[in-house]
Design an enzyme around this catalytic site. Sequence first.
Site, PDB file in Angstrom:
ATOM      1  N   ASP A 201      47.411  82.978  84.709  1.00 30.42           N
ATOM      2  CA  ASP A 201      46.646  82.925  83.460  1.00 30.42           C
ATOM      3  C   ASP A 201      45.342  83.710  83.492  1.00 30.42           C
ATOM      4  O   ASP A 201      44.745  83.958  82.448  1.00 30.42           O
ATOM      5  CB  ASP A 201      46.326  81.470  83.109  1.00 30.42           C
ATOM      6  CG  ASP A 201      47.579  80.677  82.763  1.00 30.42           C
ATOM      7  OD1 ASP A 201      48.579  81.289  82.370  1.00 30.42           O
ATOM      8  OD2 ASP A 201      47.549  79.436  82.896  1.00 30.42           O
ATOM      9  N   ASP A 225      40.522  83.432  81.943  1.00 22.86           N
ATOM     10  CA  ASP A 225      40.798  82.083  81.453  1.00 22.86           C
ATOM     11  C   ASP A 225      39.707  81.134  81.972  1.00 22.86           C
ATOM     12  O   ASP A 225      38.560  81.247  81.566  1.00 22.86           O
ATOM     13  CB  ASP A 225      42.198  81.656  81.880  1.00 22.86           C
ATOM     14  CG  ASP A 225      42.689  80.414  81.146  1.00 22.86           C
ATOM     15  OD1 ASP A 225      42.061  80.011  80.148  1.00 22.86           O
ATOM     16  OD2 ASP A 225      43.692  79.830  81.577  1.00 22.86           O
ATOM     17  N   ASP A 229      40.605  75.506  87.381  1.00 22.31           N
ATOM     18  CA  ASP A 229      41.516  74.581  86.710  1.00 22.31           C
ATOM     19  C   ASP A 229      42.136  73.661  87.753  1.00 22.31           C
ATOM     20  O   ASP A 229      42.635  74.137  88.792  1.00 22.31           O
ATOM     21  CB  ASP A 229      42.628  75.334  85.978  1.00 22.31           C
ATOM     22  CG  ASP A 229      42.187  75.877  84.621  1.00 22.31           C
ATOM     23  OD1 ASP A 229      40.969  75.849  84.341  1.00 22.31           O
ATOM     24  OD2 ASP A 229      43.052  76.349  83.865  1.00 22.31           O
ATOM     25  N   ARG A 281      33.032  73.049  78.942  1.00 21.71           N
ATOM     26  CA  ARG A 281      33.935  72.603  80.010  1.00 21.71           C
ATOM     27  C   ARG A 281      33.269  72.621  81.382  1.00 21.71           C
ATOM     28  O   ARG A 281      33.700  73.347  82.279  1.00 21.71           O
ATOM     29  CB  ARG A 281      35.215  73.441  80.033  1.00 21.71           C
ATOM     30  CG  ARG A 281      36.029  73.326  78.764  1.00 21.71           C
ATOM     31  CD  ARG A 281      37.391  73.980  78.919  1.00 21.71           C
ATOM     32  NE  ARG A 281      38.201  73.842  77.714  1.00 21.71           N
ATOM     33  CZ  ARG A 281      39.452  74.242  77.594  1.00 21.71           C
ATOM     34  NH1 ARG A 281      40.067  74.813  78.616  1.00 21.71           N
ATOM     35  NH2 ARG A 281      40.115  74.067  76.462  1.00 21.71           N
TER      36      ARG A 281
END
Length: 402
Positions: A201, A225, A229, A281
């Site tokens: 990604d 991205d 993650d 985030r």
Amino acid sequence: MNSQKVSSSQIARSMASLFFILSLLCFHASISHAVYYNAPKSLTTNIPKTSSKASNLIDACRLKTAKWASNRRALADCAIGFGKGAIGGKNGAIYVVTNPSDDPINPKPGTLRYGVIQTRPLWIIFAKDMVINLKNELMMNSYKTIDGRGAKVEIANGPCITIQKVSHVIIHGISIHDCKPGKAGLVRSTPMHVGQRRGSDGDAVEIFASSYVWIDHCYLARAYDGLIDVIHASNFVTISNNFFSQHDKVMLFGHNDNNMEDKIMKVTVVYNHFGPGLVQRMPRVRLGYAHVANNRYEEWDMYAIGGSANPTILSEGNYYLASKNPFHKEVTKREVKNGWKNWKWRSSKDVFVGGAYFIPSGWGSCAPGYTRAQSFPVAHGSQVPGLTAKAGPLRCTYNKAC
């Protein structure tokens, strides 16, 4: 009268000079990182006086080893929080990266990819400064440490790191930036296996269905991205002492709202510096648990901590500095219109500057439930500027403790 005017003017100039010097001292760490990594200049503000008793426990542990270059593996004992059990390549040989080139299918000995795909434990170090431009995502195998101390190491301008269905990985002391999506095609993940990949990604670090992972003292910025993650039931992860900047979606914990396997996820986010140019985030959590402790937040363009699907979040001892924008003061964001008041989101010992505020919710215990080995004391948020002053890669020399 004239002598009094001169005296007042001299006093005013002296006070202004003193304030300027103190401001420079307080923000030396932020400015030095901005220059070193070509990042935007950090914000300046008055920081509360901190206690000398506060200690960054990871750094204190690491500094016990004076001859770090001959005893690198001692670092593996220094993690705290949920990633405490990550040993990386502690029980393996030293592997030296001498060649910055990359071949995703048939990597050459001496390259980073050749080291990380091996089935045996390895402690991976670097012979010199290098910028590694990966040709496709770097698939890591279990029981590996990437240790950038003693060199300036960058993974940049291409696909970056994938930690998928493995365990016991440590990444320490490197810069990961300007990451691009991977290409569909063959990528080697072990000496015996080459697999067809759909294309990554564009995350700086993707942790997928993996456990016991520790990301420490890295610089992360400008990925296609996310920067980090943690998804698909990954568990026992610590993200510490990193310097983040110039990015939109910084960290995502949990794949999507319906991915119930992420309920087991436990992540510790500690001693990080969320620097200039970040939007949201830090982290965004779905379903699982996040202990966010003793981090420094240097404004945000949307929110700092968010989530959906009833995650549990404990914000403890953080330093939140809001921007001057009156619409960007709230630390928290629930990605749902209603039904969130029962979610356990708590704030304890946090410091809020510039109008920042945290909206708590839920009731009952929100404690992380650490084992004795994982647990650590969390300092008051006023001590965070000192605790995070050395976030990012360390500039180690071989004749000094580092």
